[in-house]
Design an enzyme around this catalytic site. Sequence first.
Site, PDB file in Angstrom:
ATOM      1  N   GLU A  31      -5.638  12.617   3.924  1.00 45.94           N
ATOM      2  CA  GLU A  31      -4.732  11.516   4.303  1.00 45.94           C
ATOM      3  C   GLU A  31      -3.995  11.871   5.593  1.00 45.94           C
ATOM      4  OE1 GLU A  31      -2.603  11.196   0.599  1.00 45.94           O
ATOM      5  OE2 GLU A  31      -4.006   9.700  -0.168  1.00 45.94           O
ATOM      6  N   LYS A  44       3.344  12.037  -0.316  1.00 51.24           N
ATOM      7  CA  LYS A  44       2.031  11.586  -0.723  1.00 51.24           C
ATOM      8  C   LYS A  44       1.290  12.737  -1.395  1.00 51.24           C
ATOM      9  CE  LYS A  44      -0.487   9.161   2.005  1.00 51.24           C
ATOM     10  NZ  LYS A  44      -0.886   8.397   0.808  1.00 51.24           N
ATOM     11  N   GLY A  45       0.160  12.392  -2.013  1.00 48.38           N
ATOM     12  CA  GLY A  45      -0.651  13.444  -2.611  1.00 48.38           C
ATOM     13  C   GLY A  45      -0.699  13.412  -4.122  1.00 48.38           C
ATOM     14  N   THR A  56      -6.077   6.379  -0.424  1.00 48.11           N
ATOM     15  CA  THR A  56      -6.520   6.725  -1.776  1.00 48.11           C
ATOM     16  C   THR A  56      -5.452   6.362  -2.802  1.00 48.11           C
ATOM     17  OG1 THR A  56      -7.812   8.564  -0.883  1.00 48.11           O
ATOM     18  CG2 THR A  56      -7.232   8.708  -3.219  1.00 48.11           C
ATOM     19  N   GLY A  57      -5.899   5.931  -3.979  1.00 47.86           N
ATOM     20  CA  GLY A  57      -4.941   5.645  -5.053  1.00 47.86           C
ATOM     21  C   GLY A  57      -5.086   4.214  -5.543  1.00 47.86           C
ATOM     22  N   ASP A  96      -2.434   2.898   3.512  1.00 51.86           N
ATOM     23  CA  ASP A  96      -2.438   3.764   2.334  1.00 51.86           C
ATOM     24  C   ASP A  96      -1.130   3.620   1.558  1.00 51.86           C
ATOM     25  OD1 ASP A  96      -3.245   5.640   0.481  1.00 51.86           O
ATOM     26  OD2 ASP A  96      -3.290   7.339   1.870  1.00 51.86           O
ATOM     27  N   THR A 129      -3.003   1.603  -5.325  1.00 53.65           N
ATOM     28  CA  THR A 129      -2.612   0.561  -4.374  1.00 53.65           C
ATOM     29  C   THR A 129      -3.685   0.438  -3.292  1.00 53.65           C
ATOM     30  OG1 THR A 129      -0.364   1.386  -4.759  1.00 53.65           O
ATOM     31  CG2 THR A 129      -0.616  -0.327  -3.105  1.00 53.65           C
ATOM     32  N   ALA A 177       1.874   5.401  -1.205  1.00 54.60           N
ATOM     33  CA  ALA A 177       2.741   6.583  -1.156  1.00 54.60           C
ATOM     34  C   ALA A 177       3.364   6.784  -2.529  1.00 54.60           C
ATOM     35  CB  ALA A 177       3.833   6.393  -0.106  1.00 54.60           C
ATOM     36  N   ASP A 178       3.835   8.000  -2.754  1.00 55.01           N
ATOM     37  CA  ASP A 178       4.545   8.297  -4.003  1.00 55.01           C
ATOM     38  C   ASP A 178       6.046   8.081  -3.845  1.00 55.01           C
ATOM     39  OD1 ASP A 178       2.220   9.192  -5.544  1.00 55.01           O
ATOM     40  OD2 ASP A 178       2.113  10.712  -3.978  1.00 55.01           O
TER      41      ASP A 178
HETATM   42  C1  5RP Z   1      -3.019   9.911  -3.068  1.00 53.24           C
HETATM   43  C2  5RP Z   1      -1.746   9.305  -2.566  1.00 53.24           C
HETATM   44  C3  5RP Z   1      -1.419   7.937  -3.032  1.00 53.24           C
HETATM   45  O1  5RP Z   1      -1.199   7.127  -1.908  1.00 53.24           O
HETATM   46  C4  5RP Z   1      -0.163   7.993  -3.860  1.00 53.24           C
HETATM   47  O2  5RP Z   1      -0.351   8.917  -4.903  1.00 53.24           O
HETATM   48  C5  5RP Z   1       0.186   6.614  -4.440  1.00 53.24           C
HETATM   49  O3  5RP Z   1      -0.756   6.252  -5.398  1.00 53.24           O
HETATM   50  P1  5RP Z   1      -0.715   4.868  -6.148  1.00 53.24           P
HETATM   51  O4  5RP Z   1      -1.014   3.813  -5.135  1.00 53.24           O
HETATM   52  O5  5RP Z   1      -1.785   4.996  -7.204  1.00 53.24           O
HETATM   53  O6  5RP Z   1       0.662   4.694  -6.755  1.00 53.24           O
HETATM   54  O7  5RP Z   1      -1.008   9.885  -1.811  1.00 53.24           O
HETATM   55  O8  5RP Z   1      -3.137  11.254  -2.695  1.00 53.24           O
END
Ligand code: 5RP
Length: 224
Positions: free
Chosen positions: A107, A98-99, A32-33, A85, A35, A87-88
């Site tokens: 996730e 994450k999250g 999710t997100g 997926d 990326t 990550a932050d």
């Molecule tokens: C969602 C996540 C995402 O992987 C994380 O927030 C990264 O998001 P982005 O790809 O928009 O930077 O953990 O719950």
Amino acid sequence: MTQDQLKQAVARAAIEYIKPKLFSDSIIGVGTGSTANFFIDYLGEIKSQFAGAVASSDASAARLKKLGIDVLDCNSVTELVVYVDGADESNAYLHLIKGGGAALTREKIVRAVSKEFVCIADESKWVDVLGKFPLPVEVIPMARSYVARELVKLGGTPVYREGVVTDNGNVILDVYNLQIIDPVGLETRINQITGVVTNGLFAAQPADVLLLGTKEGVKTLFPR
Ligand code: 5RP
């Protein structure tokens, strides 16, 4: 290169990374997100090479379906060949926070069911010590204040993410001011607080590989 271009580059690299692992009956875990969204869009191009996907959020499930990719219930799947997926934050051990998109619990479930976790991120997510990004904690609504008080005892500053309800009907506390030197220990400790569903540390089960988008190109990193 912009941050979005770096995200697109790692999403494209993830497609190339997973292609040799796919069979016509393979099921893929999808995150999710922003990326992950680029990854989903590219996944549409190779949808004939696998059977379907398990999504870590309703939003990703809808995006997959729109592309004609079959979305399965996680309970109907024994194993996912790979999970891709974002990550932050990531450290050199590929312990993650994450999250940021509030999808951390699903996730973590998708990660647990997957043989391999391929994390995709732009270089802004790379850190020496986790914790600059506030750690998301999914909490049963009734326990919000109690959990917040317990998180303060652990040295954090929890902030209620107002207006956000997770796909599981819960709320999120974002914990600021943590310097996470023992990610596995903190992940375990927070998950022991009554009322916590899970927290956004992916350290007990980290990523297996990180495709990191940098201005010099996509780096393929394995845990230190
Ligand atoms: C969602 C996540 C995402 O992987 C994380 O927030 C990264 O998001 P982005 O790809 O928009 O930077 O953990 O719950």
